[in-house]
Design a protein around this motif. Sequence first.
Motif, PDB file in Angstrom:
ATOM      1  N   LYS B  25       0.825  -1.199   0.000  1.00  0.00           N
ATOM      2  CA  LYS B  25       0.000   0.000   0.000  1.00  0.00           C
ATOM      3  C   LYS B  25       0.868   1.261   0.000  1.00  0.00           C
ATOM      4  O   LYS B  25       0.462   2.302  -0.501  1.00  0.00           O
ATOM      5  CB  LYS B  25      -0.898  -0.021   1.247  1.00  0.00           C
ATOM      6  N   GLU B  26       2.039   1.168   0.573  1.00  0.00           N
ATOM      7  CA  GLU B  26       2.931   2.319   0.625  1.00  0.00           C
ATOM      8  C   GLU B  26       3.827   2.423  -0.603  1.00  0.00           C
ATOM      9  O   GLU B  26       4.691   3.280  -0.679  1.00  0.00           O
ATOM     10  CB  GLU B  26       3.799   2.256   1.881  1.00  0.00           C
ATOM     11  N   PRO B 110       1.123  -1.629  11.983  1.00  0.00           N
ATOM     12  CA  PRO B 110       1.457  -1.056  10.673  1.00  0.00           C
ATOM     13  C   PRO B 110       2.240   0.240  10.756  1.00  0.00           C
ATOM     14  O   PRO B 110       3.209   0.423  10.049  1.00  0.00           O
ATOM     15  CB  PRO B 110       0.088  -0.837  10.033  1.00  0.00           C
ATOM     16  N   ARG B 111       1.807   1.119  11.640  1.00  0.00           N
ATOM     17  CA  ARG B 111       2.465   2.414  11.627  1.00  0.00           C
ATOM     18  C   ARG B 111       3.907   2.318  12.120  1.00  0.00           C
ATOM     19  O   ARG B 111       4.810   2.977  11.610  1.00  0.00           O
ATOM     20  CB  ARG B 111       1.699   3.415  12.475  1.00  0.00           C
ATOM     21  N   VAL B 112       4.092   1.498  13.119  1.00  0.00           N
ATOM     22  CA  VAL B 112       5.440   1.298  13.620  1.00  0.00           C
ATOM     23  C   VAL B 112       6.299   0.674  12.528  1.00  0.00           C
ATOM     24  O   VAL B 112       7.396   1.132  12.225  1.00  0.00           O
ATOM     25  CB  VAL B 112       5.436   0.371  14.852  1.00  0.00           C
ATOM     26  N   SER B 115       7.145   3.199   9.800  1.00  0.00           N
ATOM     27  CA  SER B 115       8.108   4.246  10.115  1.00  0.00           C
ATOM     28  C   SER B 115       9.514   3.661  10.261  1.00  0.00           C
ATOM     29  O   SER B 115      10.493   4.279   9.879  1.00  0.00           O
ATOM     30  CB  SER B 115       7.675   5.046  11.344  1.00  0.00           C
ATOM     31  N   GLN B 118      10.682   2.790   6.713  1.00  0.00           N
ATOM     32  CA  GLN B 118      10.998   4.040   6.035  1.00  0.00           C
ATOM     33  C   GLN B 118      12.346   4.573   6.507  1.00  0.00           C
ATOM     34  O   GLN B 118      13.186   4.989   5.710  1.00  0.00           O
ATOM     35  CB  GLN B 118       9.896   5.036   6.346  1.00  0.00           C
TER      36      GLN B 118
END
Lengths: 225, 225
Positions: B25-26, B110-112, B115, B118
């Motif tokens: 998705k990213e 997911p957010r962890v 990041s 990334q």
Amino acid sequence: MGKQSILLVDDEPDILDFIKYNLVKEGYIVHTATNGREGVALAKKVLPDLILLDVMMPEMDGVEACTEIREHKSLRQSIVAFLTARGEDYSQIAGFEAGADDYILKPIKPRVLLSRVQALLRRKKATGYVGGDYDGTGLMIDPDRYVVLHHGKELSLPKKEFELLSLLASQPGRVFSRENILASVWGTDVVVGDRTIDVHIRKLREKLGEQYFRTVKGVGYKFVG
Amino acid sequence: MGKQSILLVDDEPDILDFIKYNLVKEGYIVHTATNGREGVALAKKVLPDLILLDVMMPEMDGVEACTEIREHKSLRQSIVAFLTARGEDYSQIAGFEAGADDYILKPIKPRVLLSRVQALLRRKKATGYVGGDYDGTGLMIDPDRYVVLHHGKELSLPKKEFELLSLLASQPGRVFSRENILASVWGTDVVVGDRTIDVHIRKLREKLGEQYFRTVKGVGYKFVG
DNA sequence: TCTTGGGTTAACGGCATGTGAACTGTGGTT
DNA sequence: AACCACAGTTCACATGCCGTTAACCCAAGA
């Protein structure tokens, strides 16, 4: 999310004012510095979303500054773009090697500048601050509507609380120092008392639950996902 | 640069799908494998930018896989991060000496995940090379989060202990004199009693194990790697 | 045996943070 | 204009952790 913040570093006051004027007009929070060293120091404090670096500067030039920024863990989330005069080809190459994400050619045209800045920040927004996405914590942060979904319940938080939450939750696990928090949420110039942050943290804990916010004594706070 | 590619290796299909979904998705290209052997083979083919390895897998576990990957010249450029369950038995992860660059704790948020991914990829993009936070001792120190990963377990230490550990571990083997330590951790002006350092060392020994800290009588302390 | 340096433990006290309430300013409503 | 609701901040006090100290122990070398 709140306004996005931009750190602008250039040694010429005229250019600085000109660019700042245009960015502020669009609703960005703009911090400024007039040389690389100053810029890096300020960046560490305010953790800006975007850093615009002039290449040619006294004291410490843009490329050096960029290298330092890229070495700093806490600034890994920041986007770096160079401001470079047409014809300084070498600087582009050196710049990308130093870890820049983009470059913008001088002379600056407001329209061009804004569209580039918007594009860069959109990219960051996609992965950076908040994905409006369920992440297993029962928390969803919707920066467009200034609303938090907590286990399906819509909560609307006051501005400061929302921004504080957004900041902490943007990098779960990472500890934000009080200094960082102040600079990001309140701004570098504003001076508020010691207990202010605590009180806001407390309100968030009340509304969302203790478990999300961990105190690291002597250091700061972190959001745990 | 084009899209960056990630190789994801985990034996549980649900987790695999879940993580893949979030990465795709990213905008990342995601390859998957369900055990270490498969993963290594695929890695040699696709030369991914980042390899996410589950530690516990049938056939060939993450640690073995990581060792093989690190031995392969063509995979030198790849970043390796472990996916490790909170509190996983330490013997399973004792082979952490395999050369990973980072670790991500399960359960995955997911957010962890994003990041961290990334950050790792940005670092790669910036420098072309990632020198891991990893020092080959089963200890990983994460100043961003103010935690220490000790054989897969997250430990959060008080400020002084953390800083003392960071200092000693920054140069394993080197002896730091009491004077050095005082100056670095406490500051040059502060004056504290003789036994203060000892006490902190003792707390670290309690929490991490005797073996890491060696006393050099009349000189100081060193961290052994 | 005496000395020197480090190890160990418990207890003390400061200071960073938590907490409840009061105060201020602002914007909206009647 | 008077009133209200609420955000944001500050203040005063409570609390508990963390850092430090003190007192004592042990080991090694002179």
